[in-house]
Design an enzyme around this catalytic site. Structure first.
Site, short mmCIF file in Angstrom:
data_model
loop_
_atom_site.label_atom_id
_atom_site.label_comp_id
_atom_site.label_asym_id
_atom_site.label_seq_id
_atom_site.Cartn_x
_atom_site.Cartn_y
_atom_site.Cartn_z
N ASP A 1 61.48 -3.87 21.53
CA ASP A 1 62.82 -3.83 20.95
C ASP A 1 62.66 -3.75 19.43
O ASP A 1 61.57 -4.00 18.91
CB ASP A 1 63.59 -5.07 21.37
CG ASP A 1 65.00 -5.10 20.82
OD1 ASP A 1 65.63 -4.03 20.77
OD2 ASP A 1 65.46 -6.18 20.43
N GLY B 1 68.97 -0.38 20.89
CA GLY B 1 70.37 0.01 21.03
C GLY B 1 70.97 0.45 19.72
O GLY B 1 72.15 0.80 19.66
N ARG C 1 70.08 4.01 20.91
CA ARG C 1 71.34 3.90 21.66
C ARG C 1 71.06 3.68 23.14
O ARG C 1 71.64 4.33 24.01
CB ARG C 1 72.20 5.15 21.46
CG ARG C 1 72.54 5.49 20.03
CD ARG C 1 73.12 4.35 19.25
NE ARG C 1 74.40 3.87 19.78
CZ ARG C 1 75.05 2.81 19.31
NH1 ARG C 1 74.53 2.11 18.34
NH2 ARG C 1 76.18 2.43 19.83
N LYS D 1 66.51 0.90 29.35
CA LYS D 1 65.19 0.46 28.90
C LYS D 1 64.27 0.23 30.09
O LYS D 1 63.10 0.64 30.08
CB LYS D 1 65.32 -0.83 28.09
CG LYS D 1 66.05 -0.68 26.76
CD LYS D 1 66.05 -1.99 25.99
CE LYS D 1 66.71 -1.85 24.63
NZ LYS D 1 66.64 -3.09 23.84
N ASP E 1 67.05 -7.22 26.66
CA ASP E 1 65.65 -6.82 26.89
C ASP E 1 65.10 -7.39 28.19
O ASP E 1 63.95 -7.10 28.55
CB ASP E 1 64.76 -7.30 25.73
CG ASP E 1 65.22 -6.75 24.39
OD1 ASP E 1 65.49 -5.54 24.33
OD2 ASP E 1 65.32 -7.53 23.42
#
Length: 980
Positions: free
Chosen positions: A359, A647, A734, A740, A765
């Site tokens: 992330d 994101g 995004r 993910k 996450d």
């Protein structure tokens, strides 16, 4: 599971392992037929293994259960029967009205009914959901905002309708019908009315909300992936080796059975004079006798399968995991947090990682923004000691009484104060007003103070809260430069411009969304003029500007981006009376529409945000965590590819990737963004593949957005993976939480089946962490979902380097040695038993005493290798960390390859022949080894090969099988060989 079904479920999981199930069958066979060895020889080790493993797994699951109870059992207050009743969060039902106080976490998804604020708003942080630590504003409908007490809520008559539970965190469609004085009033509900489970209430004393999604139907829970049992590559190799050894066992048992009947074809061996058969034995079925003999040989040779292998591996993993928690290099002093191990079963997998998925916000960055530079009316400025100075000038001012910005502008360009300073002040006013920032005044009393009470003298305790970190950094920057945002109350916003107070009326807020990539406010100035201030990405603002220094600003924005700064462009538009009336009417119709509200709002926003006057641009630095760049570079040298899944917006993500070293300046950046259809996406992928093939000499980086990724995964997975694997670094922006996880699953299930690791700090996450082979949670400032669902937890991203390059390297070397050694020693131990049958007419006579059989695996040969596998360090930790390339030597499970396994197995057979025939030749035909006929040691024929094997293994476990060419074993003298 519960306490009651733990035992059956745990036994089911354990007997899925080949070795455990095999020894259970052997134990049952020993109970049913007459076998050469006692059932205790198989039953006792099996019971020991199962018990130790169950205790270890039960302890780890108890720790998880304890953490879950903290969340599920948290006390909450709900409105029932006209009063507030305390209950546990797991008891909340849909329709319950819940009270949440300041700094508490929302236990379920709530629709906001009211707050302690007169306007019915509240402010929350969604750190545990998306990693953002900044304030977001949520609203209640006008008909419920007055219900600020339990009595009023009890008198409220309303019906709430909403969509079925959906995993999309940013989408919510519903409506509330409120009955007042016999009249039904219908109000639409959107994401701005929904308070998500896991978010935290900030800067608001208390709120009341009605529960709409609870338990596993909440949006946060729907974004979780069902946690599956993770098994390491070493364990999979162990199962393969066990199947091979099972084949060897069956071969030896079948061969021994056939040779027995071939030998007994002669009558003198079939029925010797000292062992006459009974009548029942003569008439028994030959097939049943063959099966019985086969099972007897199976029991006799069964110790070729190492029963204690699993329990020794479990103990090694469990005890070895403490070294991670004890490592002071993984201790973060500021937060007082040590590294944490939630699952010890994957220690060796840390040494096999090929892909890292990370992330961005809160993992690579601190999520703390710092204002650095700006461009105003075509002139670049930089902040020096709280002053805005034109580029190339110093901060020294000949007259400190003049505002620095105005003075420096006059010195640097030949413009009058009235023309240039007007543009600069308008820019600063736009930045200090175009936002949704809230202010908290911490006072000794309870609750926030009145914002305007501080207008004439700022409190040192004033703190800004914003819906994005950029907004907070910009408002703080304008405050340092003389234009201070004092606060907002209702529809009034107040700023202080170089000591002069000004009040603006807030007419409309045009919220930020991913498609527009900008946000705007419409204000009424103190003079009555209506003006629009807007800010956003340069690609979302510049095409709609008609005046201002457009070309110069575009150049400055590119320069900011090259420095790794997050850029925003600021513009304005002045409305006439007629223009504003039309804008106001359109906005009201769009916002009250029940059907296609989002589409209508987007259309109105596009109508408003055009014909803009460009004011300037800002450059804000997102502060990276310490040593992020060095960590990523170390991982790259170790042969590990790093993918960033975030994101965040496209521009922001790219700038951070450049600043943290994920993307290099010399790297060719390829983009797969804003794809609208399958065909368009496929064509773009083919073009990218051709570009990579044509420019194969240079490194490539790939940028993908969420919408394009969905199209790529729909029918072009193979082509997409081909492009990704040929890129040195990949950035996905995004991204929704489940996207993910899909990216991780796509890579881990590809043909090469690489070992993946995912690292993140927020609840968004969790799915990615659970999907990867190894999941690591970052202990952030707020939110523990990522940590609780991870296999390992660390306080900072920089600790990942030592966790993989040092601990991962050690764990893999140790466990690989342990596994190979166990197979080797069991071949050495059982092969003499097989050879002995040639000397006893395959009568199933055991070579070893039952005590030796039981203790051999549990004590004699397991403890030395266990100690070795806990403390062995082949290379100094500092060398491993300073030379990441050493990590490549153990990649792809190289130390447990079939070639290495075959070497150990053949070595075991060779040594077994030495042990058996060495003892046979040594003793000759006189088993006493003494001329007078005395037996020196009881059971000498049994003790001699056994002691030879045990002593040889002890010497063997002290030599390293991978980094030493010395393959010798201990040479025994006759006196040593006979001593047990």
């Amino acid at each position: 599971y519960t306490v009651w079904n733990f035992v059956p479920k745990n036994l089911f999981e354990q007997f899925r392992r080949i070795a455990n199930f095999y020894f259970l069958i052997i134990f049952l066979v020993q109970l049913m037929i007459d076998t050469p060895t006692s059932p205790v020889t198989s039953g006792l080790p099996l019971f020991f293994v199962i018990t130790v493993t169950a205790i270890k797994q039960g302890y780890e699951d108890w720790l998880r259960h304890k953490a879950d109870n903290e969340v599920n059992g948290a006390p909450v207050f709900v409105v029932r029967s006209g009063s507030l009743v305390q209950t546990r969060s797991k008891n909340i039902r849909v329709g319950d009205i819940v009270r949440v106080a300041k700094d508490e976490t929302f236990p379920v998804d709530l629709v906001l009914l009211s707050s302690d604020r007169a306007e019915g708003t509240c402010h929350i942080t969604t750190t545990s959901l998306d990693g953002e630590t900044n304030l977001k504003t949520h609203y209640s409908v006008p008909e419920t905002l007055v219900s600020q007490s339990v009595s009023r809520l009890e008198a409220l008559h309303a019906v709430l309708e909403c969509q079925q539970p959906d995993a999309d965190l940013y989408r919510f469609v519903g409506r509330i019908t409120v009955t007042q004085q016999g009249e039904e009033i219908v109000r639409p509900l959107g994401p701005e009315n929904l308070l998500l489970r896991g978010a935290r209430l900030k800067n608001t004393k208390e709120i009341f909300g009605v529960a709409v999604y609870t338990g596993m139907e909440s949006k946060m829970a729907l974004n979780y992936k069902c946690k599956s049992q993770k098994r390491s590559a070493v364990e999979k190799s162990m199962n393969t080796f066990l199947l091979i050894y099972l084949g060897i066992l069956l071969f030896e048992a079948i061969l021994s059975t056939i040779l027995k009947y071939a030998w007994q074809a002669e009558n003198k061996w079939d029925e010797p004079f000292y062992n006459h058969k009974t009548e029942q034995e003569r008439n028994s079925s030959q097939i049943l006798k063959f099966i019985s003999d086969f099972l007897a040989f199976l029991v006799l040779y069964n110790f070729i399968i190492p029963i204690s292998l699993y329990v020794t591996v479990e103990m090694q993993k469990f005890l070895g995991s403490f070294f991670i928690g004890w490592d002071l290099d993984l201790y973060h002093e500021e937060s007082d947090q040590m590294a944490q191990v939630n699952t010890s079963d994957l220690n060796e997998e840390l040494g096999q990682v090929e892909y890292v998925f990370t992330d961005k916000t809160g993992t690579l960055t601190e999520n703390e923004m710092l204002f650095r530079e700006c461009s105003i009316n075509g002139i670049k400025y930089q902040e020096i000691n709280g002053k805005l100075v034109p580029e190339g000038m110093t901060e020294d001012s000949p007259d400190r009484s003049v505002p620095p910005l105005v003075l420096y502008s006059c010195l640097s360009v030949s413009l009058s104060v009235t023309s240039q300073s007007r543009e600069e002040l308008l820019f600063l006013k736009a930045v200090s007003l175009c936002h949704t920032v809230q202010i908290s005044y911490e006072q000794p009393g309870d609750g926030p103070g009145d914002p305007f009470s501080h207008a004439n003298g700022f409190s040192s305790q004033m703190e800004y809260y914003a819906s994005s970190p950029d907004e907070k950094a910009l408002v703080e920057a304008t405050k340092r430069m003389g234009v201070t945002f004092i606060g907002s109350h209702g529809e009034t916003m107040e700023i202080k411009t170089f000591g002069k107070s000004e009040k603006f009326k807030l007419l409309h807020v045009l919220e930020f969304d991913a498609n527009r990539r900008r946000m705007s406010v419409i204000l009424q100035t103190p003079t009555g003029e209506k003006v629009l201030f807007t800010k956003g990405a340069e690609s979302a603002i510049l095409p709609f500007t008609t005046s201002g220094e457009i070309n110069k600003t575009r150049v400055h924005v590119d320069e900011f981006a090259l420095k790794g700064l997050r850029t925003l462009v600021v513009a304005c538009r002045h409305f006439s009376v007629e223009e504003y009336e039309e804008v106001d009417q359109r906005l009201h119709k769009a916002r009250t529409a029940l059907q296609q509200r989002e589409e209508r709002l987007a259309e109105v926003f596009s109508f408003i945000e055009k014909n803009l006057e460009l004011l300037g641009a800002t450059g804000v630095e997102d502060k990276l965590q310490e040593k992020v760049q060095e960590t990523i570079e170390a991982l790259r040298l170790a042969g590990i590819k790093v993918w960033v899944l975030t994101g965040d917006k496209h521009e922001t993500a790219v700038s951070v990737s450049l600043s943290c070293g994920h993307f290099h300046r010399t790297m060719n950046i390829l983009e797969l963004v804003q794809q609208k259809s399958d065909n368009e996406c496929a064509e773009q992928l083919r073009q990218l593949a051709r570009r990579i093939k044509d420019d194969h000499v240079i490194q490539h980086g790939l940028v993908v957005d969420g919408a394009s990724l969905s199209l790529a995964l729909r029918g072009h997975e193979k082509l997409f993976m081909e492009v990704c694997k040929n890129c040195s670094a990949v950035l996905c922006c995004r991204m929704a939480p489940l996207q993910k996880a899909k990216v991780v699953r796509l890579l881990k299930t590809s043909l090469e089946k690489p070992i993946t690791l995912a690292i993140g700090d927020g609840a968004n996450d969790v799915s990615m962490i659970q999907e990867a082979h190894v999941g690591i949670g970052i202990m952030g400032k707020e939110g523990r979902q990522a940590v609780q669902n991870s296999d390992y937890a660390i306080a900072r991203f920089k600790f990942l380097s030592k966790l993989l390059l040092v601990h991962g390297h050690f764990y893999y070397i140790r466990i690989a040695t342990l596994v190979q050694y166990f197979f080797y020693k069991n071949v050495c131990f059982i092969t003499p038993q097989f050879l002995y049958q040639f000397f006893c007419l395959f009568s199933q006579q055991t070579l070893y005493d039952s005590v030796y059989l039981t203790l051999y695996n549990i004590c004699f040969t397991s403890l030395p290798i266990l100690v070795y596998s806990l403390f062995e360090q082949l290379v100094h930790p500092h060398v491993l960390q300073s030379k990441p390339v050493l990590y490549r030597d153990i990649s792809k499970n190289s130390l447990l390859s079939f070639k290495t396994f075959l070497y150990w197995t053949l070595l075991g057979f060779c040594h077994a022949f030495v042990f058996f025939f060495g003892s046979y030749i040594l003793m000759g035909e006189d088993t006493s080894l003494m001329g007078n006929g005395q037996v020196r040691v009881a059971s000498s024929p049994t003790a001699t090969p056994h002691s030879s094997v045990v002593n040889a293994f002890r010497s063997r476990s002290n030599s390293d099988p991978f980094y030493s060419n010395d393959r010798s074993i201990l040479t025994l003298s006759p006196m040593e060989a006979t001593h047990c």
